[in-house]
Write a protein that holds these residues in place. Structure first.
Motif, PDB file in Angstrom:
ATOM      1  N   ALA A   1       0.803  -1.218   0.000  1.00 30.82           N
ATOM      2  CA  ALA A   1       0.000   0.000   0.000  1.00 30.82           C
ATOM      3  C   ALA A   1       0.835   1.266   0.000  1.00 30.82           C
ATOM      4  O   ALA A   1       0.372   2.327  -0.427  1.00 30.82           O
ATOM      5  CB  ALA A   1      -0.937   0.000   1.209  1.00 30.82           C
ATOM      6  N   GLY A   2       2.057   1.185   0.516  1.00 35.31           N
ATOM      7  CA  GLY A   2       2.886   2.376   0.643  1.00 35.31           C
ATOM      8  C   GLY A   2       2.540   3.193   1.870  1.00 35.31           C
ATOM      9  O   GLY A   2       3.066   4.302   2.055  1.00 35.31           O
ATOM     10  N   HIS A   3       1.678   2.669   2.712  1.00 36.68           N
ATOM     11  CA  HIS A   3       1.267   3.317   3.967  1.00 36.68           C
ATOM     12  C   HIS A   3       0.948   2.220   4.975  1.00 36.68           C
ATOM     13  O   HIS A   3       0.792   1.058   4.609  1.00 36.68           O
ATOM     14  CB  HIS A   3       0.026   4.198   3.760  1.00 36.68           C
ATOM     15  N   ASP A   4       0.801   2.586   6.237  1.00 38.15           N
ATOM     16  CA  ASP A   4       0.374   1.608   7.239  1.00 38.15           C
ATOM     17  C   ASP A   4      -0.905   0.921   6.774  1.00 38.15           C
ATOM     18  O   ASP A   4      -1.841   1.575   6.297  1.00 38.15           O
ATOM     19  CB  ASP A   4       0.104   2.288   8.586  1.00 38.15           C
ATOM     20  N   PHE A   5      -0.945  -0.404   6.911  1.00 41.40           N
ATOM     21  CA  PHE A   5      -2.146  -1.174   6.578  1.00 41.40           C
ATOM     22  C   PHE A   5      -2.508  -1.981   7.810  1.00 41.40           C
ATOM     23  O   PHE A   5      -1.714  -2.775   8.308  1.00 41.40           O
ATOM     24  CB  PHE A   5      -1.891  -2.094   5.386  1.00 41.40           C
ATOM     25  N   LEU A   6      -3.720  -1.740   8.325  1.00 39.59           N
ATOM     26  CA  LEU A   6      -4.136  -2.325   9.591  1.00 39.59           C
ATOM     27  C   LEU A   6      -5.343  -3.239   9.390  1.00 39.59           C
ATOM     28  O   LEU A   6      -6.207  -2.965   8.559  1.00 39.59           O
ATOM     29  CB  LEU A   6      -4.475  -1.221  10.591  1.00 39.59           C
ATOM     30  N   VAL A   7      -5.386  -4.319  10.174  1.00 39.19           N
ATOM     31  CA  VAL A   7      -6.505  -5.247  10.080  1.00 39.19           C
ATOM     32  C   VAL A   7      -7.230  -5.298  11.423  1.00 39.19           C
ATOM     33  O   VAL A   7      -6.615  -5.468  12.482  1.00 39.19           O
ATOM     34  CB  VAL A   7      -6.041  -6.648   9.638  1.00 39.19           C
ATOM     35  N   LYS A   8      -8.541  -5.114  11.363  1.00 40.69           N
ATOM     36  CA  LYS A   8      -9.406  -5.123  12.545  1.00 40.69           C
ATOM     37  C   LYS A   8      -9.907  -6.546  12.744  1.00 40.69           C
ATOM     38  O   LYS A   8     -10.654  -7.081  11.911  1.00 40.69           O
ATOM     39  CB  LYS A   8     -10.570  -4.146  12.326  1.00 40.69           C
ATOM     40  N   LEU A   9      -9.518  -7.184  13.847  1.00 42.15           N
ATOM     41  CA  LEU A   9      -9.682  -8.620  14.010  1.00 42.15           C
ATOM     42  C   LEU A   9     -11.025  -8.997  14.640  1.00 42.15           C
ATOM     43  O   LEU A   9     -11.104  -9.447  15.791  1.00 42.15           O
ATOM     44  CB  LEU A   9      -8.521  -9.173  14.836  1.00 42.15           C
ATOM     45  N   GLU A  10     -12.091  -8.873  13.850  1.00 39.56           N
ATOM     46  CA  GLU A  10     -13.405  -9.308  14.309  1.00 39.56           C
ATOM     47  C   GLU A  10     -13.514 -10.831  14.379  1.00 39.56           C
ATOM     48  O   GLU A  10     -14.475 -11.362  14.948  1.00 39.56           O
ATOM     49  CB  GLU A  10     -14.493  -8.733  13.402  1.00 39.56           C
ATOM     50  N   ASN A  11     -12.527 -11.524  13.799  1.00 35.14           N
ATOM     51  CA  ASN A  11     -12.495 -12.982  13.937  1.00 35.14           C
ATOM     52  C   ASN A  11     -12.169 -13.412  15.366  1.00 35.14           C
ATOM     53  O   ASN A  11     -12.238 -14.603  15.684  1.00 35.14           O
ATOM     54  CB  ASN A  11     -11.495 -13.597  12.946  1.00 35.14           C
ATOM     55  N   THR A  12     -11.852 -12.464  16.241  1.00 41.63           N
ATOM     56  CA  THR A  12     -11.594 -12.788  17.645  1.00 41.63           C
ATOM     57  C   THR A  12     -12.838 -12.630  18.523  1.00 41.63           C
ATOM     58  O   THR A  12     -12.752 -12.807  19.749  1.00 41.63           O
ATOM     59  CB  THR A  12     -10.448 -11.922  18.224  1.00 41.63           C
ATOM     60  N   GLN A  13     -13.980 -12.287  17.931  1.00 36.46           N
ATOM     61  CA  GLN A  13     -15.225 -12.257  18.706  1.00 36.46           C
ATOM     62  C   GLN A  13     -15.564 -13.659  19.217  1.00 36.46           C
ATOM     63  O   GLN A  13     -15.129 -14.662  18.642  1.00 36.46           O
ATOM     64  CB  GLN A  13     -16.378 -11.742  17.833  1.00 36.46           C
TER      65      GLN A  13
ATOM     66  N   ALA B   1     -14.988 -13.763   2.649  1.00 30.87           N
ATOM     67  CA  ALA B   1     -15.588 -12.429   2.739  1.00 30.87           C
ATOM     68  C   ALA B   1     -14.673 -11.440   3.443  1.00 30.87           C
ATOM     69  O   ALA B   1     -14.744 -10.233   3.197  1.00 30.87           O
ATOM     70  CB  ALA B   1     -16.929 -12.509   3.469  1.00 30.87           C
ATOM     71  N   CYS B   2     -13.797 -11.931   4.321  1.00 27.35           N
ATOM     72  CA  CYS B   2     -12.929 -11.058   5.113  1.00 27.35           C
ATOM     73  C   CYS B   2     -11.833 -10.408   4.290  1.00 27.35           C
ATOM     74  O   CYS B   2     -11.317  -9.351   4.659  1.00 27.35           O
ATOM     75  CB  CYS B   2     -12.244 -11.848   6.220  1.00 27.35           C
TER      76      CYS B   2
ATOM     77  N   ILE C   1     -11.329  -7.796   9.214  1.00 31.31           N
ATOM     78  CA  ILE C   1     -11.315  -9.254   9.091  1.00 31.31           C
ATOM     79  C   ILE C   1     -12.572  -9.744   9.806  1.00 31.31           C
ATOM     80  O   ILE C   1     -12.590  -9.923  11.020  1.00 31.31           O
ATOM     81  CB  ILE C   1     -10.036  -9.868   9.685  1.00 31.31           C
ATOM     82  N   THR C   2     -13.630  -9.937   9.037  1.00 34.19           N
ATOM     83  CA  THR C   2     -14.975 -10.031   9.598  1.00 34.19           C
ATOM     84  C   THR C   2     -15.291 -11.347  10.284  1.00 34.19           C
ATOM     85  O   THR C   2     -16.191 -11.403  11.118  1.00 34.19           O
ATOM     86  CB  THR C   2     -16.021  -9.761   8.512  1.00 34.19           C
ATOM     87  N   GLY C   3     -14.572 -12.441   9.945  1.00 30.64           N
ATOM     88  CA  GLY C   3     -14.896 -13.700  10.606  1.00 30.64           C
ATOM     89  C   GLY C   3     -13.943 -14.828  10.257  1.00 30.64           C
ATOM     90  O   GLY C   3     -13.222 -14.771   9.261  1.00 30.64           O
ATOM     91  N   ARG C   4     -13.978 -15.874  11.074  1.00 32.68           N
ATOM     92  CA  ARG C   4     -13.085 -17.020  10.892  1.00 32.68           C
ATOM     93  C   ARG C   4     -13.855 -18.315  10.631  1.00 32.68           C
ATOM     94  O   ARG C   4     -13.261 -19.404  10.598  1.00 32.68           O
ATOM     95  CB  ARG C   4     -12.208 -17.206  12.129  1.00 32.68           C
TER      96      ARG C   4
END
Length: 335
Positions: free
Chosen positions: A34-46, A278-279, A302-305
């Motif tokens: 990406a050339g910038h910080d790329f972050l993943v929101k871990l909703e798979n940890t619900q 889907a994630c 990251i919507t689910g596992r």
């Protein structure tokens, strides 16, 4: 009916003992792309392995005490969220699903004590059955996306994103019925209007994309996809998620099944994460060069596992995968 940031803040208070505040972690590999910080929101940890718990919990925890039970239609994760939240309140739950839903998701819902009914071969068929049950059996229907409490619950993800990284330039949101995208976009745009919120979906049967292009909710043919959680229609009588997505999303990007296949491999081999197709649509869009040029940090959800592990293993091994009438040719990661 309108929604505001106040509704999302209220949802955060309501669900805090049932859903968890999930981590937002960097991906060095994707940041290089990406050339910038790329972050993943871990909703798979619900607790249920997916973000859907937020909206389901907010809707069910707001029901009156004398409600006997709930019903919903689901492609898998919403049903799991409804089952989990209903069990926490001691309520009956009946989850209606189509024959396209992977067995792993059906088994997960039954394990939570809910009744599962398999009806037809589309989300629309499952929706019709859920509405019939609600009317005839007196249960409360919990929409997967077109409900103000569900949207507000999903919007708590956007709230957390902005609290953790107020410098975000772009948020990539998997797009299906629009409950997640609507809630996240409402939170993010209210807090920081300059942040670009991009909906991402598969290029076959993307109902919200087709509806936005048509200017009204439309029906689409539902087909098998690696991003099975993004399947299904948005409802021709959609009241909330369609107008919110139409008005708040900066763009919608579609990715192919082959691009999703490769993105699943990337997330696993580079970040060691197991996730549903889907994630990774946001990652697929980045890798395929389909995103607007970023000006700063990017986040995706990251919507689910709750993935079919047989299919997942085939992808990680670089083997062919069949999706109905479509066969994806396998390719080893990095080849």
């Amino acid at each position: 009916m309108s929604l505001s940031l106040a509704d999302i803040l209220a949802a955060a208070r309501t669900i805090r003992d049932l859903a968890v505040r999930t981590p937002l972690v960097p991906s060095p590999h994707l940041a290089r792309l990406a050339g910038h910080d790329f972050l993943v929101k871990l909703e798979n940890t619900q607790p249920i392995g997916a973000f859907k718990l937020r909206g389901a919990a907010n809707a069910i925890l707001n029901l009156p005490a004398d409600v006997g039970g709930v019903t919903c239609c689901s492609t898998g994760n919403h049903g799991r969220g409804v089952a989990y939240a209903a069990r926490a309140r001691g309520m009956k739950a009946v989850i209606c699903m189509s024959a396209l839903v992977p067995q792993a998701k059906i088994d997960g819902i039954r394990a939570l004590g809910a009744e599962v009914r398999i009806v037809g071969r589309s989300q629309d068929d499952a929706l019709a059955e859920s509405r019939r049950i609600a009317e005839e059996d007196g249960l409360v229907e919990i929409s997967p996306f077109d409900d103000p409490l569900v949207i507000a619950g999903q919007g708590t993800i956007g709230l957390e994103l902005m609290q953790d990284r107020p410098d975000l330039d772009m948020v990539l949101v998997p797009l299906s019925g629009g409950g997640l995208a609507a809630g996240v976009a409402l939170a993010v745009k209210t807090i920081q209007p300059s942040v670009r919120v991009i909906g991402v979906s598969m290029d076959r049967g993307a109902a919200m994309d087709a509806s936005i292009r048509a200017g009204r909710p439309v029906e689409v043919e539902e087909v098998a996809s690696l991003a099975d959680s993004l399947g299904g229609g948005i409802g021709l009588d959609n009241r909330l998620s369609f107008p919110l997505c139409r008005d708040l999303l900066d763009d919608v990007v579609l990715v192919t099944e082959d691009e999703i296949y490769r993105a699943l491999q990337t997330l696993f081999y580079e970040d060691r994460m197991v996730a549903e197709g889907a994630c990774v649509v946001g990652i697929a869009a980045l890798q395929a060069g389909k995103l607007p040029v970023p000006k700063g940090p990017i986040a995706t959800i990251i919507t689910g596992r709750n993935v079919d592990m047989t299919v997942f293993h085939r992808i990680m091994a670089g083997q062919d995968v069949s999706l109905g009438d479509l066969t994806l040719k396998g390719q080893a990661y990095g080849a």
